[in-house]
Design a protein around this motif. Structure first.
Motif, PDB file in Angstrom:
ATOM      1  N   VAL A 192      43.048-136.150  19.015  1.00 18.58           N
ATOM      2  CA  VAL A 192      42.676-135.304  20.152  1.00 18.58           C
ATOM      3  C   VAL A 192      42.216-133.966  19.607  1.00 18.58           C
ATOM      4  O   VAL A 192      42.845-133.389  18.706  1.00 18.58           O
ATOM      5  CB  VAL A 192      43.847-135.100  21.118  1.00 18.58           C
ATOM      6  N   ALA A 193      41.075-133.440  20.193  1.00 13.82           N
ATOM      7  CA  ALA A 193      40.534-132.152  19.748  1.00 13.82           C
ATOM      8  C   ALA A 193      40.120-131.343  20.965  1.00 13.82           C
ATOM      9  O   ALA A 193      39.756-131.886  22.014  1.00 13.82           O
ATOM     10  CB  ALA A 193      39.344-132.373  18.823  1.00 13.82           C
ATOM     11  N   LEU A 194      40.140-130.007  20.817  1.00 14.19           N
ATOM     12  CA  LEU A 194      39.733-129.064  21.864  1.00 14.19           C
ATOM     13  C   LEU A 194      38.533-128.303  21.346  1.00 14.19           C
ATOM     14  O   LEU A 194      38.602-127.659  20.288  1.00 14.19           O
ATOM     15  CB  LEU A 194      40.871-128.103  22.198  1.00 14.19           C
ATOM     16  N   ALA A 195      37.394-128.385  22.096  1.00 15.31           N
ATOM     17  CA  ALA A 195      36.163-127.740  21.658  1.00 15.31           C
ATOM     18  C   ALA A 195      35.610-126.895  22.784  1.00 15.31           C
ATOM     19  O   ALA A 195      35.727-127.234  23.973  1.00 15.31           O
ATOM     20  CB  ALA A 195      35.145-128.782  21.231  1.00 15.31           C
ATOM     21  N   SER A 196      34.981-125.754  22.413  1.00 13.44           N
ATOM     22  CA  SER A 196      34.339-124.848  23.372  1.00 13.44           C
ATOM     23  C   SER A 196      32.847-125.103  23.348  1.00 13.44           C
ATOM     24  O   SER A 196      32.183-124.879  22.325  1.00 13.44           O
ATOM     25  CB  SER A 196      34.640-123.392  23.000  1.00 13.44           C
ATOM     26  N   ILE A 197      32.284-125.578  24.502  1.00 14.84           N
ATOM     27  CA  ILE A 197      30.870-125.919  24.604  1.00 14.84           C
ATOM     28  C   ILE A 197      30.194-124.919  25.535  1.00 14.84           C
ATOM     29  O   ILE A 197      30.708-124.656  26.643  1.00 14.84           O
ATOM     30  CB  ILE A 197      30.683-127.338  25.147  1.00 14.84           C
ATOM     31  N   PRO A 198      29.056-124.302  25.113  1.00 17.02           N
ATOM     32  CA  PRO A 198      28.346-123.355  25.991  1.00 17.02           C
ATOM     33  C   PRO A 198      28.013-123.998  27.335  1.00 17.02           C
ATOM     34  O   PRO A 198      27.674-125.184  27.394  1.00 17.02           O
ATOM     35  CB  PRO A 198      27.081-123.024  25.188  1.00 17.02           C
TER      36      PRO A 198
ATOM     37  N   ARG B 236      43.258-141.015   7.035  1.00 13.44           N
ATOM     38  CA  ARG B 236      42.888-139.721   7.607  1.00 13.44           C
ATOM     39  C   ARG B 236      41.420-139.480   7.290  1.00 13.44           C
ATOM     40  O   ARG B 236      40.964-139.678   6.158  1.00 13.44           O
ATOM     41  CB  ARG B 236      43.756-138.629   7.009  1.00 13.44           C
ATOM     42  N   LEU B 237      40.618-139.058   8.323  1.00 14.09           N
ATOM     43  CA  LEU B 237      39.180-138.916   8.127  1.00 14.09           C
ATOM     44  C   LEU B 237      38.859-137.906   7.039  1.00 14.09           C
ATOM     45  O   LEU B 237      37.945-138.108   6.242  1.00 14.09           O
ATOM     46  CB  LEU B 237      38.507-138.508   9.446  1.00 14.09           C
ATOM     47  N   GLY B 238      39.603-136.852   6.981  1.00 12.72           N
ATOM     48  CA  GLY B 238      39.369-135.850   5.942  1.00 12.72           C
ATOM     49  C   GLY B 238      39.613-136.414   4.555  1.00 12.72           C
ATOM     50  O   GLY B 238      38.879-136.096   3.605  1.00 12.72           O
ATOM     51  N   ASP B 239      40.640-137.280   4.427  1.00 10.14           N
ATOM     52  CA  ASP B 239      40.918-137.881   3.123  1.00 10.14           C
ATOM     53  C   ASP B 239      39.810-138.861   2.718  1.00 10.14           C
ATOM     54  O   ASP B 239      39.465-138.953   1.530  1.00 10.14           O
ATOM     55  CB  ASP B 239      42.262-138.612   3.170  1.00 10.14           C
ATOM     56  N   ILE B 240      39.258-139.579   3.691  1.00 12.25           N
ATOM     57  CA  ILE B 240      38.167-140.510   3.384  1.00 12.25           C
ATOM     58  C   ILE B 240      36.964-139.759   2.831  1.00 12.25           C
ATOM     59  O   ILE B 240      36.376-140.153   1.809  1.00 12.25           O
ATOM     60  CB  ILE B 240      37.785-141.317   4.639  1.00 12.25           C
ATOM     61  N   VAL B 241      36.595-138.656   3.509  1.00  6.76           N
ATOM     62  CA  VAL B 241      35.448-137.872   3.045  1.00  6.76           C
ATOM     63  C   VAL B 241      35.740-137.250   1.681  1.00  6.76           C
ATOM     64  O   VAL B 241      34.877-137.198   0.801  1.00  6.76           O
ATOM     65  CB  VAL B 241      35.099-136.795   4.086  1.00  6.76           C
TER      66      VAL B 241
ATOM     67  N   LEU C 147      31.687-128.243  16.028  1.00  6.12           N
ATOM     68  CA  LEU C 147      32.563-128.064  17.177  1.00  6.12           C
ATOM     69  C   LEU C 147      33.882-128.811  16.991  1.00  6.12           C
ATOM     70  O   LEU C 147      34.947-128.315  17.368  1.00  6.12           O
ATOM     71  CB  LEU C 147      31.861-128.548  18.449  1.00  6.12           C
ATOM     72  N   LEU C 148      33.793-130.020  16.446  1.00 10.52           N
ATOM     73  CA  LEU C 148      34.999-130.833  16.265  1.00 10.52           C
ATOM     74  C   LEU C 148      35.451-130.795  14.804  1.00 10.52           C
ATOM     75  O   LEU C 148      35.655-131.820  14.160  1.00 10.52           O
ATOM     76  CB  LEU C 148      34.754-132.272  16.703  1.00 10.52           C
ATOM     77  N   ALA C 149      35.598-129.622  14.264  1.00 13.43           N
ATOM     78  CA  ALA C 149      36.075-129.492  12.885  1.00 13.43           C
ATOM     79  C   ALA C 149      37.486-130.039  12.736  1.00 13.43           C
ATOM     80  O   ALA C 149      37.879-130.505  11.667  1.00 13.43           O
ATOM     81  CB  ALA C 149      36.026-128.026  12.458  1.00 13.43           C
ATOM     82  N   SER C 150      38.232-130.021  13.861  1.00 10.83           N
ATOM     83  CA  SER C 150      39.605-130.539  13.791  1.00 10.83           C
ATOM     84  C   SER C 150      39.663-132.058  13.699  1.00 10.83           C
ATOM     85  O   SER C 150      40.732-132.638  13.483  1.00 10.83           O
ATOM     86  CB  SER C 150      40.387-130.087  15.020  1.00 10.83           C
TER      87      SER C 150
ATOM     88  N   SER D 198      33.927-130.289   6.278  1.00 14.06           N
ATOM     89  CA  SER D 198      33.357-129.195   7.069  1.00 14.06           C
ATOM     90  C   SER D 198      31.842-129.153   6.950  1.00 14.06           C
ATOM     91  O   SER D 198      31.154-128.808   7.925  1.00 14.06           O
ATOM     92  CB  SER D 198      33.961-127.854   6.620  1.00 14.06           C
ATOM     93  N   ASP D 199      31.294-129.491   5.787  1.00 16.33           N
ATOM     94  CA  ASP D 199      29.833-129.505   5.630  1.00 16.33           C
ATOM     95  C   ASP D 199      29.227-130.768   6.225  1.00 16.33           C
ATOM     96  O   ASP D 199      28.176-130.714   6.874  1.00 16.33           O
ATOM     97  CB  ASP D 199      29.474-129.430   4.142  1.00 16.33           C
ATOM     98  N   MET D 200      29.877-131.878   6.032  1.00 17.75           N
ATOM     99  CA  MET D 200      29.321-133.143   6.499  1.00 17.75           C
ATOM    100  C   MET D 200      29.390-133.268   8.020  1.00 17.75           C
ATOM    101  O   MET D 200      28.547-133.940   8.633  1.00 17.75           O
ATOM    102  CB  MET D 200      30.075-134.293   5.840  1.00 17.75           C
ATOM    103  N   ALA D 201      30.366-132.630   8.665  1.00 14.73           N
ATOM    104  CA  ALA D 201      30.525-132.741  10.112  1.00 14.73           C
ATOM    105  C   ALA D 201      29.440-132.002  10.874  1.00 14.73           C
ATOM    106  O   ALA D 201      29.220-132.270  12.060  1.00 14.73           O
ATOM    107  CB  ALA D 201      31.895-132.212  10.521  1.00 14.73           C
ATOM    108  N   VAL D 202      28.719-131.079  10.232  1.00 16.87           N
ATOM    109  CA  VAL D 202      27.687-130.302  10.920  1.00 16.87           C
ATOM    110  C   VAL D 202      26.499-131.190  11.282  1.00 16.87           C
ATOM    111  O   VAL D 202      26.058-131.234  12.428  1.00 16.87           O
ATOM    112  CB  VAL D 202      27.242-129.118  10.036  1.00 16.87           C
TER     113      VAL D 202
END
Length: 559
Positions: A66-72, A201-206, A148-151, A214-218
């Motif tokens: 679950v993630a919380l993101a702020s969208i314009p 964990r997705l971060g561990d896979i990357v 936005l979904l860095a978490s 953080s770079d790949m998620a952009v």
């Protein structure tokens, strides 16, 4: 037919030589031992004693987080498991000047909707075809930085992999049998501490793919999760566990200029005051491709025998190396010479080399057999001196002397053994001065005959005269009937081979007469192991003396 079948019932083997040498013997066993160690090592390392089968598999995944993101224009949005994927398609519209430029109901891959027909103003300078579409159209902007979904780096994915090896009817999955529900919910993959946990964990896979989340998620990208199954299904060495590895599959360097990363679109719909609204999302994400590879092996006596049989040829390397060593200057020259003589024996192909002796020439001719040219006219490949042993001939002449037949050999009445041997040597050389040859003329004499005593023959191999040029025939020499046709001489020669034989037939005497002529005119051995050929006049003179009962003769046979 019977002869052909008997030729099949034979066994042939290579001729071997034994060299008594401590150095070569030690080297041989050292090399053989090294080859044996190599064969055993490769057999164990590659498990060549096993029968193998490739894996068939299926994969399913389940993402949690679950993630919380702020969208314009929307504010804070909560993203859960349901919001992690979607699909849509959008495109720009077209320009026009009049209504004729717009076609009602038309749409293409680059439009935002379906044209209604009118051409309407877009601004002060431009007109566009009116379309029925969602308004406003997609706002093209660069992806936000940071993502936005860095978490989502802390999201987890459960990979369920079921495999089967059909040849062994073996089924297994990456959720191991000893794992409980509690273990599965509490574990997290780690290469060193927990390498068999199927929760990642997705971060561990990357990170394992040597990338930064953080770079790949952009802009997104594609990560491959590779599962390798290398199974040993033998009872005492059973092992079948998954091994995970990760790598990036898309080319990130080329993506910097055109269509970088990975993105997709999806929409959420709502109705406000009776009007349907749609919120369009263009999402940049990371896709995970799961690839499964595997091979299982089980002991098979057939595979072991095949492997052993295929590796036995490696022992030939020892022989090749030692033969090479003996053939170089690294070893004794004397041993090299002796070994080469024993190992290699020069043999000419007798099927193609023939030996011819003319009474008016001192040398023997070696010619090549030809099926379309007379043997009388065939040019020699080489010429050689006559080499033979006069001892056997002297013994036969001694028999003639005891029977008072020596006067047929030497016309002047001198019949001692020395003179007879001298006459024999002179006769062979073609310089028979004491024994004149009488030429026999014949109206049916073939044109290739030079002595006048030859018979016609359809075979080119039998068209051979005793002379190269015109002259007397060798059959008119007194030495010819004495050595070749005298029954007592032929019987003694046959008795020398079979001492207890009591009576000899004409066929045996005829064959022995052929052998006597060959020994007289060609010696004990022909040069280059060529096959000696008896002239036609001599053959028919022998046949007249010792004819075949049925009148049939085999002629020259090469086999």
């Amino acid at each position: 037919m019977a002869c052909g079948l008997l030729n099949l019932c034979v066994y042939e083997t290579n001729k071997r030589f034994r060299i008594k040498s401590v150095e070569l013997g030690t080297l041989k066993w050292t090399l053989n031992g090294a080859v044996l160690l190599f064969i055993c090592f490769m057999m164990l390392w590659n498990k060549e004693y096993q029968e193998h089968d490739l894996v068939t598999s299926s994969v399913t995944t389940k993402v949690k987080g679950v993630a919380l993101a702020s969208i314009p224009e929307m504010g804070l949005v909560v993203w859960d498991v349901v919001d992690h994927s979607g699909l849509a398609q959008v495109a720009p519209w077209g320009l026009c000047k009049t209504d004729k430029d717009c076609q009602k109901g038309f749409s293409d891959q680059q439009s935002h909707g379906v044209q209604t027909g009118p051409c309407v103003k877009f601004d002060v300078l431009k007109k566009t075809c009116e379309v029925s579409a969602w308004c406003p159209v997609e706002n093209r902007k660069s992806p936000p930085r940071p993502a936005l979904l860095a978490s989502a780096e802390n999201f987890t994915v459960l990979v369920k992999n079921n495999i089967r090896f059909p040849a062994f009817n073996y089924i297994r999955r990456n959720i191991l049998p000893e794992m409980t529900d509690k273990d599965l919910k509490g574990c997290l993959y780690n290469r060193y501490t927990n390498p068999f946990c199927p929760v990642f964990r997705l971060g561990d896979i990357v990170h394992e793919a040597k990338e930064r989340f953080s770079d790949m998620a952009v802009e997104g990208g594609v990560i491959g999760i590779q599962i390798d199954w290398n199974c040993d299904l033998n009872r005492f060495f059973h092992s079948c566990l998954p091994k995970y590895s990760f790598r990036r599959l898309d080319e990130k360097e080329s993506n910097r200029t055109l269509y970088p990363g990975l993105n997709f679109r999806f929409a959420r719909y709502s109705t406000i005051n009776g009007v349907e609204h749609r919120t369009l999302f263009k999402v940049y994400g990371i896709r995970f491709d799961v690839m499964v590879f595997g091979k299982a092996g089980k002991f098979s006596i057939i595979q072991l025998i095949i492997y052993i049989g295929s590796t036995l040829s490696y022992y030939a390397l020892t022989t090749v190396f030692i033969d090479w060593l003996i053939g170089t200057n690294c070893y004794s020259r004397k041993a090299k010479h002796n070994y080469s003589e024993k190992q290699c024996e020069s043999v000419q192909d007798q099927k193609y080399l023939l030996c011819v002796s003319f009474v008016d020439e001192e040398q023997l001719r070696v010619v090549k057999m030809s099926r379309n040219k007379r043997l009388q006219e065939t040019k020699p490949l080489s010429q050689h001196q006559w080499k033979g042993n006069l001892g056997d001939m002297r013994a036969l002449l001694g028999v003639l002397q005891s029977e008072q037949n020596i006067n047929a050999l030497i016309q002047n009445g001198q019949c001692n053994e020395f003179k007879a041997a001298t006459a024999l040597s002179t006769e062979h050389s073609g310089l028979v001065t004491d024994m004149p040859l009488l030429e026999i003329s014949s109206s049916r004499c073939p044109d290739w005959c030079q002595c006048g005593c030859c018979h016609s023959s359809a075979s080119f191999l039998e068209q051979l005269c005793c002379r190269k040029s015109k002259g007397r025939c060798i059959t008119t020499s007194s030495l010819f009937p004495a050595l070749v046709l005298t029954r007592s001489i032929l019987e003694i020669a046959l008795l020398y081979v079979a001492p207890l034989a009591e009576q000899h037939k004409d066929d045996q005497l005829r064959q022995q007469a052929y052998a006597q002529y060959i020994k007289w005119r060609f010696g004990d051995f022909t040069p280059m192991d060529a096959v000696p050929v008896i002239p036609s006049c001599c053959v028919w003179r022998i046949r007249e003396q010792y004819p075949s009962p049925d009148g049939k003769y085999s002629g020259i046979i090469f086999g």
